[in-house]
Scaffold this motif. Structure first.
Motif, PDB file in Angstrom:
ATOM      1  N   GLN A   1       0.835  -1.204   0.000  1.00 55.57           N
ATOM      2  CA  GLN A   1       0.000   0.000   0.000  1.00 55.57           C
ATOM      3  C   GLN A   1       0.869   1.253   0.000  1.00 55.57           C
ATOM      4  N   ALA A   2       1.942   1.228   0.819  1.00 55.13           N
ATOM      5  CA  ALA A   2       2.825   2.395   0.893  1.00 55.13           C
ATOM      6  C   ALA A   2       3.517   2.637  -0.436  1.00 55.13           C
ATOM      7  N   ILE A   3       3.954   1.570  -1.087  1.00 51.18           N
ATOM      8  CA  ILE A   3       4.619   1.713  -2.392  1.00 51.18           C
ATOM      9  C   ILE A   3       3.639   2.256  -3.427  1.00 51.18           C
ATOM     10  N   ALA A   4       2.418   1.730  -3.409  1.00 51.23           N
ATOM     11  CA  ALA A   4       1.408   2.219  -4.359  1.00 51.23           C
ATOM     12  C   ALA A   4       1.099   3.686  -4.105  1.00 51.23           C
ATOM     13  N   MET A   5       1.002   4.083  -2.828  1.00 53.73           N
ATOM     14  CA  MET A   5       0.719   5.481  -2.494  1.00 53.73           C
ATOM     15  C   MET A   5       1.874   6.371  -2.931  1.00 53.73           C
ATOM     16  N   LYS A   6       3.111   5.917  -2.735  1.00 56.47           N
ATOM     17  CA  LYS A   6       4.284   6.697  -3.140  1.00 56.47           C
ATOM     18  C   LYS A   6       4.294   6.853  -4.659  1.00 56.47           C
ATOM     19  N   ASP A   7       3.962   5.771  -5.367  1.00 58.11           N
ATOM     20  CA  ASP A   7       3.897   5.859  -6.834  1.00 58.11           C
ATOM     21  C   ASP A   7       2.845   6.877  -7.267  1.00 58.11           C
ATOM     22  N   ARG A   8       1.684   6.876  -6.610  1.00 60.47           N
ATOM     23  CA  ARG A   8       0.633   7.845  -6.941  1.00 60.47           C
ATOM     24  C   ARG A   8       1.095   9.264  -6.641  1.00 60.47           C
ATOM     25  N   LEU A   9       1.775   9.450  -5.502  1.00 61.01           N
ATOM     26  CA  LEU A   9       2.288  10.789  -5.168  1.00 61.01           C
ATOM     27  C   LEU A   9       3.324  11.249  -6.190  1.00 61.01           C
ATOM     28  N   ASN A  10       4.219  10.332  -6.568  1.00 59.12           N
ATOM     29  CA  ASN A  10       5.235  10.687  -7.572  1.00 59.12           C
ATOM     30  C   ASN A  10       4.566  11.033  -8.896  1.00 59.12           C
ATOM     31  N   ALA A  11       3.553  10.278  -9.278  1.00 58.33           N
ATOM     32  CA  ALA A  11       2.847  10.551 -10.538  1.00 58.33           C
ATOM     33  C   ALA A  11       2.123  11.891 -10.450  1.00 58.33           C
ATOM     34  N   ALA A  12       1.500  12.169  -9.299  1.00 53.47           N
ATOM     35  CA  ALA A  12       0.798  13.441  -9.131  1.00 53.47           C
ATOM     36  C   ALA A  12       1.791  14.593  -9.154  1.00 53.47           C
ATOM     37  N   GLN A  13       2.947  14.431  -8.529  1.00 50.50           N
ATOM     38  CA  GLN A  13       3.968  15.486  -8.542  1.00 50.50           C
ATOM     39  C   GLN A  13       4.507  15.691  -9.948  1.00 50.50           C
ATOM     40  N   GLY A  14       4.677  14.589 -10.662  1.00 46.22           N
ATOM     41  CA  GLY A  14       5.175  14.693 -12.042  1.00 46.22           C
ATOM     42  C   GLY A  14       4.187  15.449 -12.913  1.00 46.22           C
ATOM     43  N   ARG A  15       2.892  15.242 -12.721  1.00 46.33           N
ATOM     44  CA  ARG A  15       1.878  15.942 -13.508  1.00 46.33           C
ATOM     45  C   ARG A  15       1.816  17.413 -13.110  1.00 46.33           C
ATOM     46  N   SER A  16       1.932  17.680 -11.833  1.00 46.65           N
ATOM     47  CA  SER A  16       1.816  19.075 -11.395  1.00 46.65           C
ATOM     48  C   SER A  16       3.038  19.882 -11.825  1.00 46.65           C
ATOM     49  N   SER A  17       4.218  19.293 -11.864  1.00 50.69           N
ATOM     50  CA  SER A  17       5.389  20.065 -12.306  1.00 50.69           C
ATOM     51  C   SER A  17       5.428  20.157 -13.830  1.00 50.69           C
ATOM     52  N   ALA A  18       4.856  19.210 -14.543  1.00 52.11           N
ATOM     53  CA  ALA A  18       4.823  19.248 -16.007  1.00 52.11           C
ATOM     54  C   ALA A  18       3.738  20.212 -16.474  1.00 52.11           C
ATOM     55  N   ALA A  19       2.671  20.410 -15.777  1.00 49.85           N
ATOM     56  CA  ALA A  19       1.575  21.276 -16.190  1.00 49.85           C
ATOM     57  C   ALA A  19       1.995  22.722 -16.275  1.00 49.85           C
ATOM     58  N   PRO A  20       2.696  23.305 -15.336  1.00 49.67           N
ATOM     59  CA  PRO A  20       3.070  24.717 -15.483  1.00 49.67           C
ATOM     60  C   PRO A  20       3.968  24.956 -16.686  1.00 49.67           C
ATOM     61  N   GLN A  21       4.819  24.041 -17.041  1.00 46.27           N
ATOM     62  CA  GLN A  21       5.696  24.244 -18.193  1.00 46.27           C
ATOM     63  C   GLN A  21       4.873  24.272 -19.485  1.00 46.27           C
ATOM     64  N   ALA A  22       3.847  23.480 -19.533  1.00 50.13           N
ATOM     65  CA  ALA A  22       3.026  23.414 -20.752  1.00 50.13           C
ATOM     66  C   ALA A  22       2.179  24.671 -20.892  1.00 50.13           C
ATOM     67  N   THR A  23       1.755  25.313 -19.837  1.00 49.23           N
ATOM     68  CA  THR A  23       0.900  26.472 -19.893  1.00 49.23           C
ATOM     69  C   THR A  23       1.680  27.772 -19.923  1.00 49.23           C
ATOM     70  N   SER A  24       2.949  27.760 -19.731  1.00 46.94           N
ATOM     71  CA  SER A  24       3.691  29.011 -19.729  1.00 46.94           C
ATOM     72  C   SER A  24       3.864  29.516 -21.165  1.00 46.94           C
ATOM     73  N   PRO A  25       3.824  30.864 -21.349  1.00 46.66           N
ATOM     74  CA  PRO A  25       3.959  31.411 -22.725  1.00 46.66           C
ATOM     75  C   PRO A  25       5.345  31.178 -23.268  1.00 46.66           C
ATOM     76  N   PRO A  26       5.422  31.006 -24.563  1.00 42.84           N
ATOM     77  CA  PRO A  26       6.740  30.789 -25.175  1.00 42.84           C
ATOM     78  C   PRO A  26       7.563  32.085 -25.100  1.00 42.84           C
ATOM     79  N   ALA A  27       8.787  31.903 -24.972  1.00 41.08           N
ATOM     80  CA  ALA A  27       9.692  33.062 -24.849  1.00 41.08           C
ATOM     81  C   ALA A  27       9.907  33.664 -26.253  1.00 41.08           C
ATOM     82  N   SER A  28       9.860  35.033 -26.365  1.00 39.03           N
ATOM     83  CA  SER A  28      10.076  35.652 -27.670  1.00 39.03           C
ATOM     84  C   SER A  28      11.534  35.965 -27.823  1.00 39.03           C
ATOM     85  N   SER A  29      11.913  35.793 -29.006  1.00 44.12           N
ATOM     86  CA  SER A  29      13.298  36.084 -29.253  1.00 44.12           C
ATOM     87  C   SER A  29      13.509  37.218 -30.189  1.00 44.12           C
TER      88      SER A  29
END
Length: 121
Positions: free
Chosen positions: A93-121
């Motif tokens: 159960q602990a391993i499954a919960m840790k995997d879910r937390l890691n997956a949730a953290q991975g989604r939350s850190s990947a989401a801001p990068q996808a929504t941020s505006p592209p940098a103009s050059s």
């Protein structure tokens, strides 16, 4: 003539009677002497056997204690299988919960990068 012959016969009879009485009187003494002699010869060996038997008994008691202790430990290990299964379930159960937390953290850190505006050059 009969009197010396009679005295000789009486002397023989009394001598035999005296000898018989002497043997009968001393027979218990001879028997006790033989018993004493036998005890003196066999007692040291019997004492050694007794000592050996006591030593073997002590060793046997130690071995019996060791075996009983080992059997008790094995029984306790068998009885504790319930606890190990419970621990195994909790770890899964602990391993499954840790995997879910890691997956949730991975989604939350990947989401801001996808929504941020592209940098103009």
């Amino acid at each position: 003539m009969e009197e010396p012959e009679m005295q000789l016969k009486v002397k023989k009879v009394t001598d035999k009677f005296t000898e018989s009485m002497y043997v009968l009187a001393n027979e218990p003494s001879v028997a006790l002497y033989r018993l004493q002699e036998h005890v003196r010869r066999s007692l040291p060996e019997l004492a050694q056997h007794k000592s050996d038997m006591q030593s073997w008994e002590e060793q046997s008691q130690g071995a019996i204690y060791t075996v009983e202790y080992a059997c008790s430990a094995i029984k306790n290990m068998t009885d504790s299988s319930v606890y190990f299964k419970s621990i195994d379930g909790l770890l899964k159960q602990a391993i499954a919960m840790k995997d879910r937390l890691n997956a949730a953290q991975g989604r939350s850190s990947a989401a801001p990068q996808a929504t941020s505006p592209p940098a103009s050059s």
